[in-house]
Design an enzyme around this catalytic site. Structure first.
Site, PDB file in Angstrom:
ATOM      1  N   SER A 297      -9.943  -0.663   7.277  1.00 43.28           N
ATOM      2  CA  SER A 297      -9.191  -0.722   5.680  1.00 43.28           C
ATOM      3  C   SER A 297      -8.652  -1.579   5.106  1.00 43.28           C
ATOM      4  CB  SER A 297      -8.055   0.627   6.268  1.00 43.28           C
ATOM      5  OG  SER A 297      -9.306   1.856   6.131  1.00 43.28           O
TER       6      SER A 297
ATOM      7  N   SER B 248      -9.305   1.734   3.113  1.00 42.72           N
ATOM      8  CA  SER B 248      -8.595   2.510   2.049  1.00 42.72           C
ATOM      9  C   SER B 248      -7.369   1.683   1.116  1.00 42.72           C
ATOM     10  CB  SER B 248      -8.421   3.424   3.037  1.00 42.72           C
ATOM     11  OG  SER B 248      -7.188   2.836   3.514  1.00 42.72           O
TER      12      SER B 248
ATOM     13  N   LYS C 225       1.101  -1.223   0.425  1.00 45.30           N
ATOM     14  CA  LYS C 225       0.030   0.016   0.020  1.00 45.30           C
ATOM     15  C   LYS C 225       0.844   1.552  -0.025  1.00 45.30           C
ATOM     16  CE  LYS C 225      -3.908   1.991   2.931  1.00 45.30           C
ATOM     17  NZ  LYS C 225      -4.709   1.381   3.982  1.00 45.30           N
TER      18      LYS C 225
END
Length: 485
Positions: A175, A151, A76
């Site tokens: 998330s 997210s 990420k």
């Protein structure tokens, strides 16, 4: 190799059936073919990744390989990585090149894994759909008209589309787990403090936790073995003896007490999701587990408490990030409005600005006691609910998200409806508990449904045991999206 488990990939590398360079190029080719459709990656550096793969092949040739040596892993774009662009999905950091490695990146590097690329995400991790990225929305591999969750949606989509065998994410209110559910993969949020947050760009520091995405519970265990561990650079990192998170995977489930919270099966849960979760619970019954009805009465307050605490911490973090420039510590509404205009002009997205406003408001004079302190008291009540529940059960199981993935743009104009997607996942963050989501079926439109497992503190091995035994009897986690070749 695209559908192989991490153990199978490691075996192929060890037996010279494939080299790390060949494996890495295979996934880089997959990214090149699919990223235009899914927008899962922000940054790919083929030369750098292949160079790491070549070094991994050298370790394998010397007999110095570890379980993940030579295996490509996507990260990420919230983790700082030396000499890699690290944007956090934001225009503000669109030219920021990492000067050092985050602890998590260090751990993978030390294990000989290959950094495959940096994945797309909601700006500064503030979102539940991966639509707020400066680089555009991530698309769900099962239906490109739908969100992948957020997210950490880029990481979830990358694993679901077989663009990466594994990936990392962060979980502040769900998330990792929510995008894992909506994208049909496995995701784990460890106990708060088990994985260092050093080098992870903060959203809400008392809630954030890094964790892995993969195709199976066994793969999650292998990844957690790498990233878990004490780090003195992170004041919230917990010093404890190392664990082998694969140790209990095959343990029978006979006698396991499964807590089923009645609050997670009422109003708001879509029938198709409820049906898939009930079928999964029935499968656990067949494996010898015993259902126990439990109550988490304060979980209904988790969303409002979270959306006071998290924005407050985000506002504080961003004020340290560039406080003098943006004036986040506003004292009255005029200052807030001015701050809103300034942050928009500088390039912060709508969702980030909304949360900065909320956070600044609740921390301002006259509102701190009324909102922030009250939310912290609710947080304690939620943690107490789990403490009582774990006196009667070994693991809490229910739905990860109230619905399957929704259409891109469907909830962007209604923040409350967007926030309610995390209603089942937020309580674990507020309490600091470990939790995972694994695929358990499909709902409306052939979209994946996630099964949510929450354990007591430091019970990651137990959660993974339950997930693994379930996956031995089902094949939901092996299904892959059609039409992506």
């Amino acid at each position: 190799m695209l559908n192989a488990s991490l153990r199978e990939i490691a075996s192929g590398l060890a037996r010279k059936k494939i080299s790390s360079v060949e494996l890495t190029k295979l996934f880089l080719g997959r990214i090149k073919a699919l990223n235009g459709k899914l927008n899962a990656f922000i940054t790919v550096d083929e030369e750098r990744s292949v160079g790491q793969a070549r070094a991994a092949d050298g370790l394998i040739a010397k007999g110095a390989a570890q379980p993940l040596t030579g295996i490509p892993v996507a990260h990420k774009d919230i983790f700082v990585a030396r000499d890699w662009l690290t944007t956090c999905g934001s225009k503000i950091l669109s030219n920021f090149v990492g000067p050092y490695d985050a602890h998590l990146i260090e751990r993978f590097s030390g294990a000989g894994a290959v950094l495959l690329g940096k994945t797309n995400m909601d700006e500064f991790a503030m979102g539940s759909s991966s639509e707020s990225s400066f680089y555009g929305p991530v698309k769900n591999p099962w239906n490109a008209d739908c969100v992948p969750g957020g997210s950490s949606g880029g990481s979830a989509a990358a694993v679901a589309a077989r663009m990466a065998p594994a990936a990392t994410g962060t979980d502040t209110g769900g998330s990792i787990r929510q995008p894992a559910a909506l994208s049909g993969v496995c995701g784990l949020k460890p106990t708060y403090g088990v994985v260092s947050r050093y080098g992870m760009i903060a959203f809400a520091s008392s809630l954030d936790q890094a964790g892995p995405f993969a195709k199976s519970a066994e793969d999650l265990a292998l990844l957690l073995n790498v990233i878990a561990g004490f780090d003195p650079r992170d004041s919230t990192s917990i010093e404890r003896e190392p664990e082998d998170y694969t140790r209990d995977l095959e343990k029978p489930l006979a006698g396991l007490r499964v807590g089923v919270p009645k609050e997670h099966f009422g109003e708001g849960l879509a029938p198709d999701v409820g049906k898939a979760v009930e079928t999964a619970l029935a499968q656990l019954d067949k494996l010898g587990a015993k259902r126990v009805s439990i109550g988490l009465p304060n979980s209904r307050l988790s969303v409002p408490a979270y959306y006071v605490i998290a924005p407050a911490e985000a506002s504080s973090n961003l004020s340290r990030f560039d406080g003098a420039r943006y004036g986040y510590r506003a004292k009255d509404y005029t200052d807030l409005a001015d701050m809103y205009r300034k942050t928009r002009a500088e390039g912060f997205g709508e969702e980030v600005r909304r949360r900065i406003l909320i956070g600044t408001y609740v921390l301002s004079h006259g509102y701190y006691d009324a909102y922030y302190l009250k939310a912290q008291k609710i947080r304690r009540l939620i943690a107490n609910d789990f403490t009582e529940a774990f006196k009667r059960c070994d693991v809490v199981i229910g739905p990860t998200s109230p619905t399957v993935a929704f259409k891109i743009g469907a909830k962007t104009s209604d923040p409350v409806q967007m926030y309610l997607n995390d209603i089942y996942t937020i309580p674990a963050n507020l309490a600091g508990l470990p939790a995972a989501s694994i695929p358990c079926g499909f709902g409306a439109g052939g979209l994946p449904v996630g099964l949510h497992l929450v354990g007591n503190y430091f019970s990651e091995a137990k959660i993974l045991n339950v997930a693994h035994r379930y996956q031995r009897e089902t094949d939901w986690h092996r299904r892959e999206p059609a039409g992506l070749q």
